[in-house]
Design a protein around this motif. Structure first.
Motif, mmCIF file in Angstrom:
data_model
loop_
_atom_site.group_PDB
_atom_site.id
_atom_site.type_symbol
_atom_site.label_atom_id
_atom_site.label_comp_id
_atom_site.label_asym_id
_atom_site.label_seq_id
_atom_site.Cartn_x
_atom_site.Cartn_y
_atom_site.Cartn_z
ATOM 1 N N SER A 11 0.969 -1.208 0.092
ATOM 2 C CA SER A 11 0.165 0.044 0.077
ATOM 3 C C SER A 11 0.857 1.176 -0.114
ATOM 4 O O SER A 11 1.811 1.142 0.619
ATOM 5 C CB SER A 11 -1.053 0.054 1.200
ATOM 6 O OG SER A 11 -1.552 1.223 1.447
ATOM 7 N N SER A 13 -0.117 4.001 1.353
ATOM 8 C CA SER A 13 -0.285 4.702 2.477
ATOM 9 C C SER A 13 0.052 4.068 3.720
ATOM 10 O O SER A 13 -0.217 2.736 3.844
ATOM 11 C CB SER A 13 -1.818 4.881 2.319
ATOM 12 O OG SER A 13 -2.256 5.379 3.696
ATOM 13 N N ARG A 16 -3.174 3.403 6.224
ATOM 14 C CA ARG A 16 -4.167 2.475 5.840
ATOM 15 C C ARG A 16 -3.705 1.272 5.500
ATOM 16 O O ARG A 16 -2.840 1.070 4.706
ATOM 17 C CB ARG A 16 -4.977 2.974 4.557
ATOM 18 C CG ARG A 16 -5.668 4.384 4.850
ATOM 19 C CD ARG A 16 -6.635 4.147 6.223
ATOM 20 N NE ARG A 16 -7.899 3.373 5.645
ATOM 21 C CZ ARG A 16 -8.792 3.063 6.612
ATOM 22 N NH1 ARG A 16 -8.628 3.403 7.730
ATOM 23 N NH2 ARG A 16 -9.862 2.301 6.210
ATOM 24 N N TYR A 18 -3.396 -2.535 3.406
ATOM 25 C CA TYR A 18 -3.672 -3.317 2.298
ATOM 26 C C TYR A 18 -4.632 -4.304 2.547
ATOM 27 O O TYR A 18 -4.542 -4.965 3.730
ATOM 28 C CB TYR A 18 -2.374 -3.563 1.640
ATOM 29 C CG TYR A 18 -2.763 -4.555 0.126
ATOM 30 C CD1 TYR A 18 -2.814 -3.863 -0.751
ATOM 31 C CD2 TYR A 18 -2.776 -5.855 0.477
ATOM 32 C CE1 TYR A 18 -2.987 -4.671 -1.875
ATOM 33 C CE2 TYR A 18 -2.863 -6.729 -0.584
ATOM 34 C CZ TYR A 18 -3.162 -6.033 -1.876
ATOM 35 O OH TYR A 18 -3.433 -6.642 -2.901
ATOM 36 N N ALA A 57 -14.054 -2.554 2.424
ATOM 37 C CA ALA A 57 -12.871 -1.916 2.626
ATOM 38 C C ALA A 57 -12.631 -0.729 1.817
ATOM 39 O O ALA A 57 -12.108 0.335 2.220
ATOM 40 C CB ALA A 57 -11.637 -2.969 2.736
ATOM 41 N N THR A 58 -13.065 -0.724 0.661
ATOM 42 C CA THR A 58 -12.759 0.364 -0.157
ATOM 43 C C THR A 58 -13.604 1.406 0.366
ATOM 44 O O THR A 58 -13.335 2.759 0.192
ATOM 45 C CB THR A 58 -13.233 0.048 -1.604
ATOM 46 O OG1 THR A 58 -12.382 -0.708 -2.052
ATOM 47 C CG2 THR A 58 -13.376 1.203 -2.682
ATOM 48 N N ASP A 61 -12.141 2.953 3.253
ATOM 49 C CA ASP A 61 -10.882 3.854 2.763
ATOM 50 C C ASP A 61 -11.609 5.343 2.263
ATOM 51 O O ASP A 61 -11.023 6.375 2.334
ATOM 52 C CB ASP A 61 -10.071 3.014 1.638
ATOM 53 C CG ASP A 61 -9.229 2.062 2.190
ATOM 54 O OD1 ASP A 61 -9.221 2.002 3.459
ATOM 55 O OD2 ASP A 61 -8.991 1.295 1.377
ATOM 56 N N TYR A 64 -12.639 7.347 5.283
ATOM 57 C CA TYR A 64 -11.296 7.834 5.673
ATOM 58 C C TYR A 64 -10.849 9.142 5.062
ATOM 59 O O TYR A 64 -10.385 10.061 5.674
ATOM 60 C CB TYR A 64 -10.227 6.445 5.970
ATOM 61 C CG TYR A 64 -9.128 7.098 6.323
ATOM 62 C CD1 TYR A 64 -8.718 7.271 7.902
ATOM 63 C CD2 TYR A 64 -7.913 7.278 5.626
ATOM 64 C CE1 TYR A 64 -7.623 7.507 8.237
ATOM 65 C CE2 TYR A 64 -6.594 7.846 6.163
ATOM 66 C CZ TYR A 64 -6.658 7.963 7.408
ATOM 67 O OH TYR A 64 -5.100 8.501 7.995
ATOM 68 N N ALA A 65 -10.579 8.846 3.918
ATOM 69 C CA ALA A 65 -10.229 9.879 2.870
ATOM 70 C C ALA A 65 -11.029 11.372 3.148
ATOM 71 O O ALA A 65 -10.483 12.298 3.056
ATOM 72 C CB ALA A 65 -9.706 9.205 1.409
ATOM 73 N N PHE A 72 -5.739 11.805 -2.236
ATOM 74 C CA PHE A 72 -5.787 9.867 -2.096
ATOM 75 C C PHE A 72 -5.772 9.468 -3.666
ATOM 76 O O PHE A 72 -6.388 9.921 -4.394
ATOM 77 C CB PHE A 72 -6.595 9.407 -1.083
ATOM 78 C CG PHE A 72 -7.928 9.467 -1.664
ATOM 79 C CD1 PHE A 72 -8.549 8.453 -2.312
ATOM 80 C CD2 PHE A 72 -8.873 10.612 -1.544
ATOM 81 C CE1 PHE A 72 -10.030 8.406 -2.759
ATOM 82 C CE2 PHE A 72 -10.072 10.641 -2.023
ATOM 83 C CZ PHE A 72 -10.769 9.430 -2.717
ATOM 84 N N LEU A 74 -7.170 5.686 -5.239
ATOM 85 C CA LEU A 74 -7.740 4.364 -4.719
ATOM 86 C C LEU A 74 -7.984 3.335 -5.759
ATOM 87 O O LEU A 74 -8.286 4.092 -6.936
ATOM 88 C CB LEU A 74 -8.975 4.598 -3.953
ATOM 89 C CG LEU A 74 -9.826 3.641 -3.156
ATOM 90 C CD1 LEU A 74 -9.070 2.743 -2.164
ATOM 91 C CD2 LEU A 74 -11.257 3.887 -2.829
ATOM 92 N N TYR A 76 -9.782 -0.174 -6.609
ATOM 93 C CA TYR A 76 -10.735 -1.291 -6.519
ATOM 94 C C TYR A 76 -11.077 -2.568 -7.601
ATOM 95 O O TYR A 76 -11.226 -1.922 -8.490
ATOM 96 C CB TYR A 76 -12.073 -0.618 -6.087
ATOM 97 C CG TYR A 76 -13.177 -2.207 -5.896
ATOM 98 C CD1 TYR A 76 -13.132 -2.731 -4.622
ATOM 99 C CD2 TYR A 76 -14.186 -2.351 -6.652
ATOM 100 C CE1 TYR A 76 -14.121 -3.655 -4.602
ATOM 101 C CE2 TYR A 76 -14.985 -3.129 -6.697
ATOM 102 C CZ TYR A 76 -14.984 -4.001 -5.540
ATOM 103 O OH TYR A 76 -15.897 -4.832 -5.461
#
Length: 103
Positions: A11, A13, A16, A18, A57-58, A61, A64-65, A72, A74, A76
């Motif tokens: 990841s 990040s 966060r 993976y 999870a996506t 995330d 969170y962002a 960020f 991302l 998926y």
């Protein structure tokens, strides 16, 4: 030693984790005529499937962002709609069987 690219973190990040969901292509666990088929309506809950875990999870995330208010990146990737089509029973119940559609 690992190949050069595998030694990189999974990841970008540091804050966060993976996420790699297990059970990406679960086998059909039926004991009827569909057992060896490429289709398998299943009694398992949505959370049993990798796509549900990955999507959850996506979403976490993204939330969170949004709270972090910083840029960020991302990605998926969904396991489905690849064979075998092992999905929750409720999705099979939405549509009539192919035979009745053809009539």
């Amino acid at each position: 030693t690992l190949p050069p690219r595998w030694a990189q973190p999974l990841s970008w990040s540091a804050d966060r984790p993976y996420v790699f969901a297990e059970n990406g292509y679960p086998p059909c666990d039926r004991k009827d005529s569909l057992q060896n088929s490429m289709v398998c309506p299943s009694a398992h809950p949505d959370s049993w499937y990798a796509d549900h875990s990955d999507a959850s999870a996506t979403i976490a995330d993204l939330e969170y962002a949004l709270r972090a208010k910083k840029r960020f990146f991302l990605v998926y990737g969904a396991h489905r709609p690849h064979l075998p089509w092992n999905v929750p029973q409720r999705f099979w119940e939405i549509y009539p069987p192919t035979q009745s559609v053809a009539e």
